[in-house]
Design a protein around this motif. Structure first.
Motif, PDB file in Angstrom:
ATOM      1  N   LEU A  77       0.844  -1.184  -0.042  1.00 14.06           N
ATOM      2  CA  LEU A  77       0.050   0.038  -0.007  1.00 14.06           C
ATOM      3  C   LEU A  77       0.809   1.234   0.097  1.00 14.06           C
ATOM      4  N   MET A  78       1.873   1.366   0.817  1.00  9.69           N
ATOM      5  CA  MET A  78       2.918   2.397   0.690  1.00  9.69           C
ATOM      6  C   MET A  78       3.415   2.714  -0.508  1.00  9.69           C
ATOM      7  N   LEU A  79       4.044   1.419  -1.083  1.00 14.29           N
ATOM      8  CA  LEU A  79       4.649   1.730  -2.458  1.00 14.29           C
ATOM      9  C   LEU A  79       3.426   2.228  -3.448  1.00 14.29           C
ATOM     10  N   HIS A  80       2.420   1.773  -3.428  1.00 14.77           N
ATOM     11  CA  HIS A  80       1.387   2.369  -4.483  1.00 14.77           C
ATOM     12  C   HIS A  80       1.179   3.817  -4.238  1.00 14.77           C
ATOM     13  N   LEU A  81       1.094   4.252  -2.852  1.00 12.61           N
ATOM     14  CA  LEU A  81       0.714   5.611  -2.591  1.00 12.61           C
ATOM     15  C   LEU A  81       2.045   6.485  -2.965  1.00 12.61           C
ATOM     16  N   VAL A  82       2.920   5.948  -2.446  1.00 16.80           N
ATOM     17  CA  VAL A  82       4.252   6.720  -2.833  1.00 16.80           C
ATOM     18  C   VAL A  82       4.593   6.921  -4.361  1.00 16.80           C
ATOM     19  N   ALA A  83       4.148   5.785  -5.147  1.00 19.11           N
ATOM     20  CA  ALA A  83       4.489   5.929  -6.632  1.00 19.11           C
ATOM     21  C   ALA A  83       3.630   6.975  -6.967  1.00 19.11           C
ATOM     22  N   ALA A  84       2.343   7.072  -6.785  1.00 15.93           N
ATOM     23  CA  ALA A  84       1.535   7.937  -7.022  1.00 15.93           C
ATOM     24  C   ALA A  84       2.048   9.338  -6.684  1.00 15.93           C
ATOM     25  N   CYS A  85       2.300   9.571  -5.612  1.00 15.28           N
ATOM     26  CA  CYS A  85       3.077  11.036  -5.163  1.00 15.28           C
ATOM     27  C   CYS A  85       4.249  11.458  -6.142  1.00 15.28           C
ATOM     28  N   GLY A  86       4.935  10.401  -6.353  1.00  9.06           N
ATOM     29  CA  GLY A  86       6.082  10.677  -7.178  1.00  9.06           C
ATOM     30  C   GLY A  86       5.905  11.021  -8.712  1.00  9.06           C
ATOM     31  N   VAL A 127       8.319  11.224   2.835  1.00 15.18           N
ATOM     32  CA  VAL A 127       8.586  10.376   3.922  1.00 15.18           C
ATOM     33  C   VAL A 127       7.304  10.194   4.890  1.00 15.18           C
ATOM     34  N   GLN A 128       6.735  11.374   5.266  1.00 17.57           N
ATOM     35  CA  GLN A 128       5.479  11.478   6.018  1.00 17.57           C
ATOM     36  C   GLN A 128       4.394  10.709   5.633  1.00 17.57           C
ATOM     37  N   ILE A 129       4.305  10.772   4.024  1.00 18.85           N
ATOM     38  CA  ILE A 129       3.226  10.254   3.293  1.00 18.85           C
ATOM     39  C   ILE A 129       3.431   8.689   3.306  1.00 18.85           C
ATOM     40  N   ALA A 130       4.692   8.150   3.144  1.00 26.49           N
ATOM     41  CA  ALA A 130       4.824   6.712   3.283  1.00 26.49           C
ATOM     42  C   ALA A 130       4.544   6.503   4.766  1.00 26.49           C
ATOM     43  N   LEU A 131       5.014   6.928   5.933  1.00 28.89           N
ATOM     44  CA  LEU A 131       4.710   6.672   7.128  1.00 28.89           C
ATOM     45  C   LEU A 131       3.253   6.446   7.241  1.00 28.89           C
ATOM     46  N   GLY A 132       2.636   7.534   6.750  1.00 25.19           N
ATOM     47  CA  GLY A 132       1.000   7.678   6.926  1.00 25.19           C
ATOM     48  C   GLY A 132       0.363   6.408   6.139  1.00 25.19           C
ATOM     49  N   ALA A 133       0.844   6.010   5.037  1.00 21.55           N
ATOM     50  CA  ALA A 133       0.558   4.837   4.332  1.00 21.55           C
ATOM     51  C   ALA A 133       0.732   3.642   5.362  1.00 21.55           C
ATOM     52  N   ALA A 178      -2.090   3.705   7.956  1.00 23.04           N
ATOM     53  CA  ALA A 178      -3.324   3.325   7.361  1.00 23.04           C
ATOM     54  C   ALA A 178      -3.359   1.757   6.963  1.00 23.04           C
ATOM     55  N   GLY A 179      -2.025   1.114   6.479  1.00 22.28           N
ATOM     56  CA  GLY A 179      -2.347  -0.074   6.219  1.00 22.28           C
ATOM     57  C   GLY A 179      -2.339  -1.064   7.443  1.00 22.28           C
ATOM     58  N   LEU A 180      -1.710  -0.542   8.634  1.00 22.44           N
ATOM     59  CA  LEU A 180      -1.957  -1.527   9.725  1.00 22.44           C
ATOM     60  C   LEU A 180      -3.174  -1.008  10.722  1.00 22.44           C
ATOM     61  N   ASN A 181      -3.980   0.141  10.373  1.00 22.34           N
ATOM     62  CA  ASN A 181      -5.095   0.384  11.117  1.00 22.34           C
ATOM     63  C   ASN A 181      -4.386   0.885  12.411  1.00 22.34           C
ATOM     64  N   ALA A 182      -3.184   1.731  12.398  1.00 24.12           N
ATOM     65  CA  ALA A 182      -2.605   2.051  13.557  1.00 24.12           C
ATOM     66  C   ALA A 182      -3.190   3.231  14.313  1.00 24.12           C
ATOM     67  N   GLY A 183      -4.024   3.931  13.368  1.00 23.95           N
ATOM     68  CA  GLY A 183      -4.612   5.212  13.922  1.00 23.95           C
ATOM     69  C   GLY A 183      -5.858   4.918  14.474  1.00 23.95           C
ATOM     70  N   MET A 184      -6.353   3.533  14.842  1.00 22.81           N
ATOM     71  CA  MET A 184      -7.174   3.213  15.863  1.00 22.81           C
ATOM     72  C   MET A 184      -6.766   2.697  17.168  1.00 22.81           C
ATOM     73  N   SER A 185      -5.377   2.846  17.220  1.00 19.25           N
ATOM     74  CA  SER A 185      -4.665   2.393  18.677  1.00 19.25           C
ATOM     75  C   SER A 185      -4.004   3.782  19.252  1.00 19.25           C
ATOM     76  N   VAL A 242       7.788  -2.007  10.069  1.00 19.61           N
ATOM     77  CA  VAL A 242       6.557  -1.811   9.117  1.00 19.61           C
ATOM     78  C   VAL A 242       5.392  -2.686   9.670  1.00 19.61           C
ATOM     79  N   GLU A 243       5.664  -3.394  10.858  1.00 19.70           N
ATOM     80  CA  GLU A 243       4.710  -4.312  11.353  1.00 19.70           C
ATOM     81  C   GLU A 243       4.167  -3.902  12.611  1.00 19.70           C
ATOM     82  N   SER A 244       4.931  -3.110  13.155  1.00 25.66           N
ATOM     83  CA  SER A 244       4.379  -2.766  14.751  1.00 25.66           C
ATOM     84  C   SER A 244       3.293  -1.591  14.576  1.00 25.66           C
ATOM     85  N   THR A 245       2.084  -1.638  15.211  1.00 22.41           N
ATOM     86  CA  THR A 245       1.252  -0.219  15.115  1.00 22.41           C
ATOM     87  C   THR A 245       1.866   0.801  15.841  1.00 22.41           C
TER      88      THR A 245
END
Length: 367
Positions: free
Chosen positions: A173-182, A220-226, A229-236, A265-268
């Motif tokens: 998901l991060m790769l897809h979003l960063v590519a779009a931003c690129g 970088v912030q957009i990549a971290l935000g992805a 989002a991918g880990l649903n870390a915003g719900m914790s 990349v795996e720890s929320t």
């Protein structure tokens, strides 16, 4: 008497090329706006759980929407074989499936539309001789990268169709979003570069350096935000400024996975913490950049652009905090994502306008 700083032939060519240059700039501006829309629709597709509803990648025949009940039932049957349906959406009705299917289908159609809006005018400009040489090669390369983005999107979707998966892999998901931003960065950079070069002023090299760092930091912030989002870390850890009741959570909270590097990349907890720290560092950078610009080029457009950049980062930080405290409702999450891309666009435009001259010339259209 007006004295031109350029030879008469150059000045006349510049004047003749202005309407054509404006046409190219408007075209690229439309493409950039559509990429922003694409990112927003992509975010909505993810947040509505729609991204895995279409289980096949059909670049040509996928343009057609199921029109009969039989064709809808066939698509629904494919989705019911996925882990997401079996583990999360078991018992979903056909109407509910159609809702998520249409979100994903619309997302893919928008990608195709962007491709057509990019390619057809480019071919026309090339045919008329407006863009040529290195400029044409650069625009074609951007088009190829845009086409590859569809393949990256399918790689992302395919990761969510694997056994045991109920969502796409966060790193893909991060790769897809960063590519779009690129792609967005490239289009904005060129479009802004086609503006009148005489309106620019010289700025110290250090401002261009910090402006470039700001663009990179936003990416970088957009990549971290992805990843968030991918880990649903915003719900914790939905408190601020404290996280797990501390400014800096302990290692037991942050490092939940072994080996340690997988936590990146795996720890929320660590992903969210890194996103928070990145926001603080970015805000400090752009505030310093604005202060330095005011000292180096007082009263200039560079100062105004730098101040707007600082204001946008501050606003984006406030939106991010609000999204976190509200447990990431759809509207807030989409606002946060859209603001990130708009912020990136302003940072790129600001950095490009500090460059001394255009990189690519545009020729008057041939008769």
């Amino acid at each position: 008497m007006t004295i031109s700083t350029f030879p008469p032939s150059v000045a006349v060519a510049e004047k003749m090329a202005d309407p054509t240059r404006r046409s190219v700039r408007i075209w690229l501006g439309m493409v950039a706006a559509l990429i922003v829309l694409m990112v927003i629709v992509g975010g909505a597709t993810r947040l509505t759980g729609s991204g895995l509803s279409i289980t096949e990648w059909r670049p040509v025949t996928g343009m057609l929407l199921p029109l009969t009940e039989t064709s809808w039932l066939a698509e629904f049957e494919k989705y019911r074989a996925t882990p997401q349906y079996q583990l999360l959406n078991h018992g979903m009705t056909l109407g509910e499936f159609q809702f998520i299917y249409l979100w994903e289908w619309g997302h893919r159609q928008l990608g195709r539309l962007i491709g057509f809006i990019y390619l057809l005018p480019l071919l026309w400009f090339a045919y008329r001789g407006v863009v040529r040489g290195r400029f044409l090669a650069t625009l074609l390369a951007i088009g190829l990268l845009g086409g590859a983005q569809g393949g990256i999107g399918w790689i992302m979707v395919a990761s969510g169709l694997e056994p045991g998966m109920t969502a796409v892999a966060p790193i893909k998901l991060m790769l897809h979003l960063v590519a779009a931003c690129g792609l967005f960065v490239a289009v904005v950079w060129i479009a802004v570069g086609l503006r009148d070069r005489h309106a620019r002023i010289a700025v110290p090299a250090r401002l261009r350096i910090t402006g470039s760092i700001a663009v990179a930091a936003i990416l970088v912030q957009i990549a971290l935000g992805a990843l968030v989002a991918g880990l649903n870390a915003g719900m914790s850890f939905n408190t601020w400024p404290l996280m797990a009741e501390r400014l800096i959570p302990d290692s037991f909270t942050l490092l939940q996975v072994s080996p340690w590097w997988r936590n990146l990349v795996e720890s929320t907890a660590l992903v969210q913490f890194n996103h928070r720290v990145g926001a603080y560092l970015l805000l400090a950078l752009v505030v310093w950049h604005a202060i330095d610009a005011a000292r180096a080029a007082p009263g200039s457009k560079t100062v105004r652009m730098a101040r707007v950049l600082a204001g946008l980062v501050l606003a984006q930080a406030a939106i991010g905090i609000m999204t976190l405290l509200l447990f990431a409702p759809l509207w807030a999450a989409l606002l946060h994502q859209a603001m990130a891309v708009l912020l990136l666009g302003h940072a790129v435009a600001h950095r490009r306008m500090m460059s001394p001259a255009r990189v690519f010339p545009v020729q008057p259209a041939s008769a």
